[in-house]
Design a protein around this motif. Sequence first.
Motif, short mmCIF file in Angstrom:
data_model
loop_
_atom_site.label_atom_id
_atom_site.label_comp_id
_atom_site.label_asym_id
_atom_site.label_seq_id
_atom_site.Cartn_x
_atom_site.Cartn_y
_atom_site.Cartn_z
N ASN A 1 163.42 43.26 0.31
CA ASN A 1 164.13 42.73 1.48
C ASN A 1 165.25 44.02 1.85
O ASN A 1 166.22 43.69 2.58
CB ASN A 1 165.11 41.52 1.12
CG ASN A 1 164.28 40.31 1.34
OD1 ASN A 1 164.03 39.72 2.23
ND2 ASN A 1 163.55 39.86 0.16
N GLY A 2 164.92 44.99 1.55
CA GLY A 2 165.48 46.26 2.08
C GLY A 2 166.96 46.53 1.38
O GLY A 2 167.66 47.12 2.00
N ARG A 3 167.31 45.66 0.17
CA ARG A 3 168.52 46.10 -0.46
C ARG A 3 168.43 46.88 -1.79
O ARG A 3 168.76 46.44 -2.88
CB ARG A 3 169.02 44.49 -0.72
CG ARG A 3 169.47 43.84 0.49
CD ARG A 3 170.49 42.65 0.43
NE ARG A 3 170.53 41.81 1.19
CZ ARG A 3 171.29 40.70 1.33
NH1 ARG A 3 172.27 40.48 0.35
NH2 ARG A 3 171.51 39.85 2.53
N GLU A 4 167.88 48.03 -1.33
CA GLU A 4 167.74 48.87 -2.52
C GLU A 4 168.65 49.32 -3.51
O GLU A 4 168.80 49.10 -4.63
CB GLU A 4 166.99 50.25 -2.13
CG GLU A 4 165.73 50.06 -1.66
CD GLU A 4 165.58 49.64 -0.19
OE1 GLU A 4 164.61 49.66 0.43
OE2 GLU A 4 166.52 49.50 0.56
N LEU B 1 162.22 30.20 -8.14
CA LEU B 1 162.68 29.86 -6.96
C LEU B 1 163.35 31.06 -6.44
O LEU B 1 163.48 31.37 -5.14
CB LEU B 1 164.05 28.87 -7.18
CG LEU B 1 163.67 27.46 -7.37
CD1 LEU B 1 164.87 26.69 -8.25
CD2 LEU B 1 163.65 26.93 -5.91
N VAL B 2 163.73 32.12 -7.28
CA VAL B 2 164.29 33.29 -6.92
C VAL B 2 163.10 34.23 -6.17
O VAL B 2 163.54 34.52 -5.03
CB VAL B 2 164.67 34.18 -8.20
CG1 VAL B 2 164.70 35.70 -7.79
CG2 VAL B 2 165.94 33.68 -8.59
N ALA B 3 161.83 34.11 -6.50
CA ALA B 3 160.91 34.72 -5.98
C ALA B 3 160.26 34.27 -4.68
O ALA B 3 160.25 34.96 -3.84
CB ALA B 3 159.64 34.74 -6.92
N MET B 4 160.67 32.77 -4.64
CA MET B 4 160.07 32.23 -3.34
C MET B 4 161.29 32.56 -2.33
O MET B 4 160.72 32.82 -1.07
CB MET B 4 160.02 30.53 -3.45
CG MET B 4 159.66 29.56 -2.46
SD MET B 4 161.20 29.43 -1.38
CE MET B 4 162.08 28.39 -2.36
N TYR B 5 162.35 32.37 -2.49
CA TYR B 5 163.33 32.61 -1.44
C TYR B 5 163.29 34.11 -1.16
O TYR B 5 163.46 34.61 0.16
CB TYR B 5 164.77 32.21 -1.89
CG TYR B 5 165.14 30.72 -1.93
CD1 TYR B 5 165.27 29.92 -0.62
CD2 TYR B 5 165.39 29.90 -3.03
CE1 TYR B 5 165.10 28.73 -0.53
CE2 TYR B 5 165.66 28.75 -2.98
CZ TYR B 5 165.56 28.03 -1.69
OH TYR B 5 165.86 26.68 -1.69
N SER B 6 163.11 34.96 -2.24
CA SER B 6 163.06 36.53 -1.83
C SER B 6 161.79 36.58 -0.75
O SER B 6 161.92 37.43 0.19
CB SER B 6 162.92 37.18 -3.02
OG SER B 6 163.98 36.96 -3.87
N LYS B 7 160.58 36.12 -0.99
CA LYS B 7 159.39 36.53 -0.23
C LYS B 7 159.54 35.81 0.86
O LYS B 7 159.01 36.16 2.03
CB LYS B 7 158.26 35.82 -0.90
CG LYS B 7 157.85 36.51 -2.07
CD LYS B 7 156.59 36.04 -2.87
CE LYS B 7 156.13 36.76 -4.20
NZ LYS B 7 154.91 36.41 -4.71
#
Length: 719
Positions: free
Chosen positions: A325-328, A287-293
């Motif tokens: 997502n650019g939140r380094e 779920l974490v990976a899916m929402y991130s992608k």
Amino acid sequence: MQRSPNKGAFGLTRFWNFFVNINVEASSQLSPYGLAVTTPHFDRDAYVSLLRQCVEGKCIAQIRNVHLHMIKSGFPLLSLGNKLVDAYLKCGGLDDARRLFDEMPQRHIVTWNSIISAYIRQRRSTEAVMLYERMLVDGVIADEFTYSSVFRAFSDLGLLREGRKAHGRLVVLGLEASNVYVGSALVDMYAKFGKLRDAHLVSERVLEKDVVLLTALIVGYTQNGGDAKALDVFASMVKDGIKPNEFTFASILIACGNLEDVQRGKSIHCHVIKSGFEDKVSSQTSLVAMYSKCGLIDDSLKVFDRSINANQVTWTAQIAGLVQNGREESALLMLRQMLRSSTNPNAFTLSTALRACSSLAMFEQGKQVHSLVMKSGLDTDRFTVAALVDMYGKCGCVETARLVFDGLVELDVVVVNSMIYSFAQGGYGHEALKLFDRMPDLGLHPNDVTYVNALSACSNSGLLEEGHRIFSSIHSNPRIELSIDHYTSMVDLLGRAGRLEEAEKLIMQVKNPDVVLWRTLLSACRIHGEAEMARRAANCVLELDPGDEGTHVLLSNIYASAGNWSEVVKMKSTMRELRLKKNPAMSWVVANEEVHTFMAGDWSHPRSMEIYAMIEEVMVKIKVMGYVPDTRFVLQDLAENEKEKSLSHHSEKLAIAFALLSSSNGKTCIRIFKNLRVCGDCHTWIKFVSRIVGREIIARDAKRFHHFKDGFCSCGDYW
């Protein structure tokens, strides 16, 4: 409750007291022959009970003692050999079991299967296959349990041909369609070989499908780019009333993420909740990976925050999502939280963290992650080392990148590509080409990325002849096909060198030139003030992408530099009609582990008054030394005094002024970064500043690094 002794033997307790004290090694010396020792007699039931106790206690030493006692008492191993092998296997004594197995005159099919299965569980697939082949030679007919195990060994070892032969034997035995376990193993094997058509055909032939078989097929599709087909299998599975398990959900969520199908992903999330699998770690991770992608990083964080037992994979998925997502900065903060939770990062975690440092060129944080790499013993992992080389290269520390690279015992294409790229971005063109030319001696074959990086090195250093040589060599390399990226790199090289007509002719050779290729030529036209060719290139870009605001701005600036104000007015009018806005130039600098970002004329920073005062102070000093503002790099419709003021407020100047204010050590290197190409006036200004402050200034723009020191730049004013 204590078990009573068996008839025909003395009690178990008495037996333990007897043989525990036998001082004989019961290991590889055991043999069923030549031992004639007088020992108390035990019947079969007693030995079975003793072996059961040994297995319950997981005590392999006691099994060896029982085994020894059987030999000394002359008890026929044929009677209990299979049970003894089983006891060894259940207590982790695979090698003991195999020695006994080899000495047995007759072996049950269950024993063959048990040892083959144990080899595979311990990742000793070669021995499993060898035992399977010996089984066939001995005339033992393999059953469904044999095949359900050995197919995994074939996939582990990449033995597709052997796997197909075993599949053929399976069909002859009539087990392919009738046994779902065998079918699942076959589907899994073909999926791991990337043979999805075969996997699908096998699944179709299985009469009674179950969740394991269909999940294996879904996993195969998601791992081989067939995400849409994975979703079709899942839909059919639900329609047929087969309930998904946690691994099914984990895999299908990955497919949704790969397709960026957030609607389907949310629907399956609801299904996960209803099925009671939301608290499962595998579901949380997917779920974490899916929402991130899908770009919904806040939803991803909500799922992560609800995780009760987040493991290494879940933490890593969330860190990777933040970087994607650019939140380094948030990703690096999460790495710290991961360490505080006593969860150790793996190679992928640290590689991802290094990518975050590379993206924002966060040098100090990158060094800290490097320390973690060393402590974790991952300094020989090729992906981690490649990420380290990339990070130091993107922070402008080419020498440090080279030290990391030179410390490697074994090299591969990934890490060599990273080093060539670092050389290219730092302006070390000759070093990049030396490494490129060494690759055959290292036993490495250049790939697509290698050629792009090598051409970039030529472009940044003005190595036109070498660039032609490398571009021509791609034609003679049967492993590589010329791609748009190769043409773009070559056009960039020709364009910077002023060979604009040659660059335009090269583009004409490309079957379907893309926006990037034409925009590369347009940028070269801007450098050399070629307005007519710029117009042609811009028209080609706008045909492909009418809303490309960067092209409108570039062409407007070219017309302005040429004094063609009527065209400038037209371009601005067009931009207003299309509601296009210029992508703002931004520069940033890291101070006290915090990123400070600036735009031209920016007054939002808390220390803006001090920053502008510092710029004025510097301006006075460098003008005395001969600096003259180059007003060609501002809008030409401004008044002269406004042009100079606008120039002095460019984002890179603001970033450097802030760095001068915030540096506690007046001798440390200043590092700034810009999202666009540094302008000619700022380039000259920074050279003067490096001289008056006596400090090295490293500036990374969209094209390369500039190392300013004592009034000179490493690019030699060629960029």
